[in-house]
Every structure is written in C-alpha cells, then in structure tokens.
Design a protein around this motif. Sequence first.
Motif, PDB file in Angstrom:
ATOM      1  N   GLU A  96     -19.359  65.861  44.483  1.00 31.79           N
ATOM      2  CA  GLU A  96     -20.609  66.475  44.460  1.00 31.79           C
ATOM      3  C   GLU A  96     -20.836  66.909  45.660  1.00 31.79           C
ATOM      4  O   GLU A  96     -21.165  68.077  45.997  1.00 31.79           O
ATOM      5  N   LEU A  97     -20.945  66.383  46.737  1.00 35.81           N
ATOM      6  CA  LEU A  97     -21.293  66.507  48.136  1.00 35.81           C
ATOM      7  C   LEU A  97     -20.384  67.314  48.764  1.00 35.81           C
ATOM      8  O   LEU A  97     -20.896  68.257  49.566  1.00 35.81           O
ATOM      9  N   ASN A  98     -19.044  67.082  48.488  1.00 32.59           N
ATOM     10  CA  ASN A  98     -18.066  68.080  49.192  1.00 32.59           C
ATOM     11  C   ASN A  98     -18.427  69.559  48.584  1.00 32.59           C
ATOM     12  O   ASN A  98     -18.458  70.553  49.502  1.00 32.59           O
ATOM     13  N   LYS A  99     -18.781  69.804  46.996  1.00 30.42           N
ATOM     14  CA  LYS A  99     -19.044  71.163  46.814  1.00 30.42           C
ATOM     15  C   LYS A  99     -20.317  71.522  47.456  1.00 30.42           C
ATOM     16  O   LYS A  99     -20.186  72.834  47.970  1.00 30.42           O
ATOM     17  N   ILE A 100     -21.130  70.647  47.589  1.00 34.37           N
ATOM     18  CA  ILE A 100     -22.700  71.272  48.168  1.00 34.37           C
ATOM     19  C   ILE A 100     -22.273  71.658  49.431  1.00 34.37           C
ATOM     20  O   ILE A 100     -22.951  72.679  50.094  1.00 34.37           O
ATOM     21  N   GLU A 101     -21.361  70.941  50.512  1.00 35.81           N
ATOM     22  CA  GLU A 101     -21.201  71.350  51.623  1.00 35.81           C
ATOM     23  C   GLU A 101     -20.273  72.478  51.811  1.00 35.81           C
ATOM     24  O   GLU A 101     -20.633  73.601  52.843  1.00 35.81           O
ATOM     25  N   ASN A 102     -19.376  72.697  51.244  1.00 36.51           N
ATOM     26  CA  ASN A 102     -18.577  73.851  50.812  1.00 36.51           C
ATOM     27  C   ASN A 102     -19.708  75.179  50.648  1.00 36.51           C
ATOM     28  O   ASN A 102     -19.462  76.308  50.857  1.00 36.51           O
ATOM     29  N   LEU A 103     -20.554  74.991  49.583  1.00 38.37           N
ATOM     30  CA  LEU A 103     -21.157  76.077  49.376  1.00 38.37           C
ATOM     31  C   LEU A 103     -22.099  76.326  50.354  1.00 38.37           C
ATOM     32  O   LEU A 103     -22.599  77.520  50.524  1.00 38.37           O
ATOM     33  N   LEU A 104     -22.667  75.210  51.017  1.00 40.13           N
ATOM     34  CA  LEU A 104     -23.389  75.490  52.129  1.00 40.13           C
ATOM     35  C   LEU A 104     -22.768  76.476  53.411  1.00 40.13           C
ATOM     36  O   LEU A 104     -23.524  77.357  53.794  1.00 40.13           O
ATOM     37  N   GLU A 105     -21.468  76.019  53.781  1.00 39.33           N
ATOM     38  CA  GLU A 105     -20.803  76.927  54.508  1.00 39.33           C
ATOM     39  C   GLU A 105     -20.603  78.319  54.158  1.00 39.33           C
ATOM     40  O   GLU A 105     -20.951  79.472  54.883  1.00 39.33           O
ATOM     41  N   LEU A 106     -20.357  78.413  52.703  1.00 37.43           N
ATOM     42  CA  LEU A 106     -20.187  79.835  52.250  1.00 37.43           C
ATOM     43  C   LEU A 106     -21.469  80.551  52.543  1.00 37.43           C
ATOM     44  O   LEU A 106     -21.849  81.825  52.504  1.00 37.43           O
ATOM     45  N   TYR A 107     -22.726  79.967  52.193  1.00 39.16           N
ATOM     46  CA  TYR A 107     -23.864  80.201  52.173  1.00 39.16           C
ATOM     47  C   TYR A 107     -24.540  81.132  53.418  1.00 39.16           C
ATOM     48  O   TYR A 107     -24.805  82.383  53.718  1.00 39.16           O
ATOM     49  N   PHE A 108     -23.955  80.069  54.490  1.00 43.31           N
ATOM     50  CA  PHE A 108     -24.413  80.832  55.845  1.00 43.31           C
ATOM     51  C   PHE A 108     -23.488  81.754  56.373  1.00 43.31           C
ATOM     52  O   PHE A 108     -23.733  82.638  57.337  1.00 43.31           O
ATOM     53  N   GLU A 109     -22.413  81.940  55.763  1.00 43.55           N
ATOM     54  CA  GLU A 109     -21.337  83.144  55.976  1.00 43.55           C
ATOM     55  C   GLU A 109     -21.770  84.371  55.120  1.00 43.55           C
ATOM     56  O   GLU A 109     -21.305  85.247  55.432  1.00 43.55           O
ATOM     57  N   GLY A 110     -22.373  84.126  54.143  1.00 40.56           N
ATOM     58  CA  GLY A 110     -23.163  85.274  53.354  1.00 40.56           C
ATOM     59  C   GLY A 110     -22.037  85.523  52.522  1.00 40.56           C
ATOM     60  O   GLY A 110     -22.200  86.612  52.036  1.00 40.56           O
ATOM     61  N   THR A 111     -21.130  84.638  51.740  1.00 49.98           N
ATOM     62  CA  THR A 111     -20.347  85.096  50.739  1.00 49.98           C
ATOM     63  C   THR A 111     -20.638  84.297  49.526  1.00 49.98           C
ATOM     64  O   THR A 111     -19.697  84.181  48.519  1.00 49.98           O
ATOM     65  N   THR A 112     -21.496  83.593  49.226  1.00 50.36           N
ATOM     66  CA  THR A 112     -22.192  83.092  47.812  1.00 50.36           C
ATOM     67  C   THR A 112     -22.400  84.171  47.021  1.00 50.36           C
ATOM     68  O   THR A 112     -23.103  84.983  47.320  1.00 50.36           O
ATOM     69  N   SER A 113     -22.363  83.685  45.785  1.00 50.92           N
ATOM     70  CA  SER A 113     -22.837  84.413  44.613  1.00 50.92           C
ATOM     71  C   SER A 113     -24.346  84.109  44.207  1.00 50.92           C
ATOM     72  O   SER A 113     -24.876  83.239  44.578  1.00 50.92           O
TER      73      SER A 113
END
Length: 145
Positions: free
Chosen positions: A2-19
């Motif tokens: 779960e923590l790895n998914k959150i970290e990946n989502l956080l990286e995507l969020y700061f890149e501006g590519t999250t849904s």
Amino acid sequence: MELNKIENLLELYFEGTTSLEQEAKLRDYFTSDEVAPHLEEYTPLFTAFAKAKQERFNRKIELPKTKKSWQWIPIAASIMICLGLFLTFNNKRGSDNDLGTYKDPEIAALKTKQALFMMGNFMNKSTAQLDNLDAFEETTNEILK
C-alpha cells in the motif's frame, strides 16, 4: 505494498498525470491517521485541499447595473443631417443629355477662345520662370569650372 502505491501516486501527482480517482485516494490517505512518518510532510497540503473542497460561497453576488449609453445619438444625428444635406444639394438640375455644349456656335467659339487665351497666359507665366532657372544654371556652371 500500500505504501509503494501511495508513493507512486504521489510522484504521479507532482508530475501532474494523476486522474481524479487517484487524487481522491491520495486525499483520503493523507487525511487519515495512518500516514507513514516519512510522508507526513504532505499531510498539511492534502488536508488544506480537503477543507477547501468543503468550503462554499454563500453570499449573493451583486453585479453593477449598467446605464444605457446614449452618447452615440448626437453623432448619428449629425451624420444623418450631413447625409441629408449632401443628397439635397447634390441633385443635378440638368437632364442626362445635357453635356455642357452650346447651341449657338458663336458663343462656343468665344468660350473656346477665352479658354485658349487663359491657357496661353498660364503657359507664358510658367516659361518665364524657366528663364530664371537658365540663369541660375549658367551661374552654377561658371562657379564649378
């Protein structure tokens, strides 16, 4: 995991590519009590976003009332007056067949002589000025030699 998914989502969020769903997962994670210690620095950011999402604007918006502008009426009136005067005084008084000719041949000959005499006077005045130009040109040629 779960923590790895959150970290990946956080990286995507700061890149501006999250849904929007991924951002909602991040918001839910950081507003809960189970935030990892190394990710606690992002908690205030997502809690502020959650509070901002709940805020609503309740006041009534009053738009300024605009007055109808009547400043263009004098301009339009003056244009209409000018147009009316132009159309009134621009009417031709003669017929379509009147080409400015004279019916009497003697008057036509007299008018022609007057026009030719006037043209001759204009030509004489203009050629008199050319004499001064010739004198100027001779003087400059003497100086330049």
